[in-house]
Design a protein around this motif. Structure first.
Motif, PDB file in Angstrom:
ATOM      1  N   SER A 117      37.146  42.612  18.504  1.00 51.65           N
ATOM      2  CA  SER A 117      37.044  41.340  18.425  1.00 51.65           C
ATOM      3  C   SER A 117      38.149  40.388  18.388  1.00 51.65           C
ATOM      4  O   SER A 117      39.077  41.040  17.697  1.00 51.65           O
ATOM      5  N   CYS A 118      38.430  39.415  19.039  1.00 52.42           N
ATOM      6  CA  CYS A 118      39.537  38.547  18.528  1.00 52.42           C
ATOM      7  C   CYS A 118      39.148  37.218  18.986  1.00 52.42           C
ATOM      8  O   CYS A 118      37.978  36.716  18.801  1.00 52.42           O
ATOM      9  N   HIS A 119      40.065  36.188  19.289  1.00 53.37           N
ATOM     10  CA  HIS A 119      39.400  34.953  19.711  1.00 53.37           C
ATOM     11  C   HIS A 119      40.405  34.142  20.628  1.00 53.37           C
ATOM     12  O   HIS A 119      41.499  34.308  20.724  1.00 53.37           O
ATOM     13  N   LEU A 120      39.708  33.567  21.393  1.00 54.34           N
ATOM     14  CA  LEU A 120      40.411  32.944  22.645  1.00 54.34           C
ATOM     15  C   LEU A 120      41.053  31.668  22.519  1.00 54.34           C
ATOM     16  O   LEU A 120      41.769  31.246  23.339  1.00 54.34           O
TER      17      LEU A 120
ATOM     18  N   VAL B 267      36.054  46.031  14.491  1.00 50.96           N
ATOM     19  CA  VAL B 267      37.605  45.801  14.399  1.00 50.96           C
ATOM     20  C   VAL B 267      38.114  44.421  14.977  1.00 50.96           C
ATOM     21  O   VAL B 267      37.992  44.149  16.074  1.00 50.96           O
ATOM     22  N   HIS B 268      38.396  43.512  14.103  1.00 51.21           N
ATOM     23  CA  HIS B 268      38.807  42.154  14.424  1.00 51.21           C
ATOM     24  C   HIS B 268      40.453  42.080  14.569  1.00 51.21           C
ATOM     25  O   HIS B 268      40.960  42.385  13.726  1.00 51.21           O
ATOM     26  N   MET B 269      40.968  41.667  15.676  1.00 50.07           N
ATOM     27  CA  MET B 269      42.239  41.540  16.017  1.00 50.07           C
ATOM     28  C   MET B 269      42.811  40.346  15.919  1.00 50.07           C
ATOM     29  O   MET B 269      42.449  39.591  17.020  1.00 50.07           O
ATOM     30  N   ASP B 270      43.351  39.771  14.978  1.00 51.81           N
ATOM     31  CA  ASP B 270      43.885  38.435  15.034  1.00 51.81           C
ATOM     32  C   ASP B 270      45.373  38.384  14.478  1.00 51.81           C
ATOM     33  O   ASP B 270      45.467  38.884  13.151  1.00 51.81           O
ATOM     34  N   MET B 271      46.127  37.917  15.137  1.00 50.09           N
ATOM     35  CA  MET B 271      47.495  37.835  14.699  1.00 50.09           C
ATOM     36  C   MET B 271      48.251  39.165  14.250  1.00 50.09           C
ATOM     37  O   MET B 271      48.845  39.392  13.348  1.00 50.09           O
ATOM     38  N   VAL B 272      48.037  40.093  15.175  1.00 44.22           N
ATOM     39  CA  VAL B 272      48.411  41.580  15.099  1.00 44.22           C
ATOM     40  C   VAL B 272      50.005  41.592  15.219  1.00 44.22           C
ATOM     41  O   VAL B 272      50.585  42.521  14.699  1.00 44.22           O
ATOM     42  N   ALA B 273      50.757  40.490  15.529  1.00 43.71           N
ATOM     43  CA  ALA B 273      52.062  40.605  15.811  1.00 43.71           C
ATOM     44  C   ALA B 273      52.785  39.938  14.422  1.00 43.71           C
ATOM     45  O   ALA B 273      53.920  40.007  14.416  1.00 43.71           O
ATOM     46  N   GLU B 274      52.025  39.614  13.529  1.00 39.00           N
ATOM     47  CA  GLU B 274      52.694  39.132  12.265  1.00 39.00           C
ATOM     48  C   GLU B 274      53.536  40.140  11.536  1.00 39.00           C
ATOM     49  O   GLU B 274      52.988  41.344  11.409  1.00 39.00           O
ATOM     50  N   GLY B 275      54.694  39.949  11.127  1.00 39.91           N
ATOM     51  CA  GLY B 275      55.364  40.915  10.392  1.00 39.91           C
ATOM     52  C   GLY B 275      55.265  40.920   8.987  1.00 39.91           C
ATOM     53  O   GLY B 275      54.800  39.883   8.533  1.00 39.91           O
ATOM     54  N   ARG B 276      56.042  41.854   8.323  1.00 40.88           N
ATOM     55  CA  ARG B 276      55.585  41.932   6.951  1.00 40.88           C
ATOM     56  C   ARG B 276      56.598  40.851   6.272  1.00 40.88           C
ATOM     57  O   ARG B 276      56.516  40.445   5.224  1.00 40.88           O
ATOM     58  N   ARG B 277      57.989  40.780   6.871  1.00 43.07           N
ATOM     59  CA  ARG B 277      58.776  39.633   6.258  1.00 43.07           C
ATOM     60  C   ARG B 277      58.270  38.480   6.162  1.00 43.07           C
ATOM     61  O   ARG B 277      58.423  37.603   5.075  1.00 43.07           O
ATOM     62  N   ARG B 278      57.306  37.658   7.175  1.00 43.78           N
ATOM     63  CA  ARG B 278      56.965  36.519   7.163  1.00 43.78           C
ATOM     64  C   ARG B 278      55.876  36.159   5.914  1.00 43.78           C
ATOM     65  O   ARG B 278      55.599  35.427   5.366  1.00 43.78           O
ATOM     66  N   ARG B 279      55.041  37.449   5.760  1.00 43.77           N
ATOM     67  CA  ARG B 279      54.057  37.417   4.886  1.00 43.77           C
ATOM     68  C   ARG B 279      54.915  37.715   3.512  1.00 43.77           C
ATOM     69  O   ARG B 279      53.763  37.877   2.441  1.00 43.77           O
ATOM     70  N   ARG B 280      55.954  38.117   3.321  1.00 41.40           N
ATOM     71  CA  ARG B 280      56.430  38.887   2.218  1.00 41.40           C
ATOM     72  C   ARG B 280      55.670  39.892   1.572  1.00 41.40           C
ATOM     73  O   ARG B 280      55.471  39.765   0.305  1.00 41.40           O
TER      74      ARG B 280
ATOM     75  N   ARG C 108      46.334  25.227  17.213  1.00 45.42           N
ATOM     76  CA  ARG C 108      47.549  25.314  18.024  1.00 45.42           C
ATOM     77  C   ARG C 108      47.891  26.534  18.396  1.00 45.42           C
ATOM     78  O   ARG C 108      48.534  27.646  17.642  1.00 45.42           O
ATOM     79  N   PRO C 109      47.511  26.866  19.755  1.00 41.45           N
ATOM     80  CA  PRO C 109      47.754  28.484  20.209  1.00 41.45           C
ATOM     81  C   PRO C 109      49.229  28.803  20.491  1.00 41.45           C
ATOM     82  O   PRO C 109      50.162  27.976  20.505  1.00 41.45           O
ATOM     83  N   GLY C 110      49.426  30.271  20.248  1.00 44.33           N
ATOM     84  CA  GLY C 110      50.594  30.593  20.281  1.00 44.33           C
ATOM     85  C   GLY C 110      50.452  32.023  20.706  1.00 44.33           C
ATOM     86  O   GLY C 110      49.558  32.618  20.782  1.00 44.33           O
ATOM     87  N   ALA C 111      51.648  32.662  20.878  1.00 43.16           N
ATOM     88  CA  ALA C 111      51.998  33.878  20.992  1.00 43.16           C
ATOM     89  C   ALA C 111      51.168  34.945  20.081  1.00 43.16           C
ATOM     90  O   ALA C 111      50.855  36.085  20.270  1.00 43.16           O
ATOM     91  N   ASN C 112      51.331  34.624  18.761  1.00 43.94           N
ATOM     92  CA  ASN C 112      50.694  35.482  17.622  1.00 43.94           C
ATOM     93  C   ASN C 112      49.215  35.100  17.436  1.00 43.94           C
ATOM     94  O   ASN C 112      48.423  35.968  17.572  1.00 43.94           O
ATOM     95  N   ASP C 113      49.009  33.792  17.314  1.00 43.91           N
ATOM     96  CA  ASP C 113      47.625  33.328  16.851  1.00 43.91           C
ATOM     97  C   ASP C 113      47.287  32.482  18.089  1.00 43.91           C
ATOM     98  O   ASP C 113      47.696  31.312  18.189  1.00 43.91           O
TER      99      ASP C 113
END
Length: 109
Positions: free
Chosen positions: A21-24, A93-106, A28-33
């Motif tokens: 699953s994901c969400h449509l 398996v929920h897929m949300d913000m899968v493009a999020e990098g480790r740096r942004r989340r620290r 504030r829609p964007g490329a990641n979320d």
């Protein structure tokens, strides 16, 4: 709500489902979320179906369901309206913000 399936092969287990699953939508829609999760499960569906069709991958025993609901409210509405649907799902398996990098989340490695 958009949903699609790859039917399972096992006579008994094909009534059980593994869901992606994901969400449509998003406030504030964007490329990641939210786009990254949607495109990821679209690609999973496309590739799994292609591998099954060309004989590289056996059809799974359980049905694989791909669900594209509107945020969490859409998922809850679906499950509340169709409890039999929820009973068939054995894992999600929920897929949300899968493009999020480790740096942004620290996060550490």
């Amino acid at each position: 709500m958009v949903t699609a399936t790859i039917p399972g092969a096992d006579v008994k287990l094909k009534e059980e489902e593994i869901a992606f699953s994901c969400h449509l939508d998003h406030q504030r829609p964007g490329a990641n979320d939210n786009a990254s999760g949607c495109v990821t499960i679209l690609e999973v569906a496309r590739m799994v179906q292609k591998l099954i069709a060309n004989g590289t991958l056996e059809r799974p025993a359980r049905t694989i369901r791909f669900i594209f609901p509107p945020e969490i409210e859409g998922t809850m509405a679906l499950l509340n309206a169709k409890p039999e649907f929820a009973k068939r799902i054995k894992a999600v398996v929920h897929m949300d913000m899968v493009a999020e990098g480790r740096r942004r989340r620290r996060c550490s490695t």
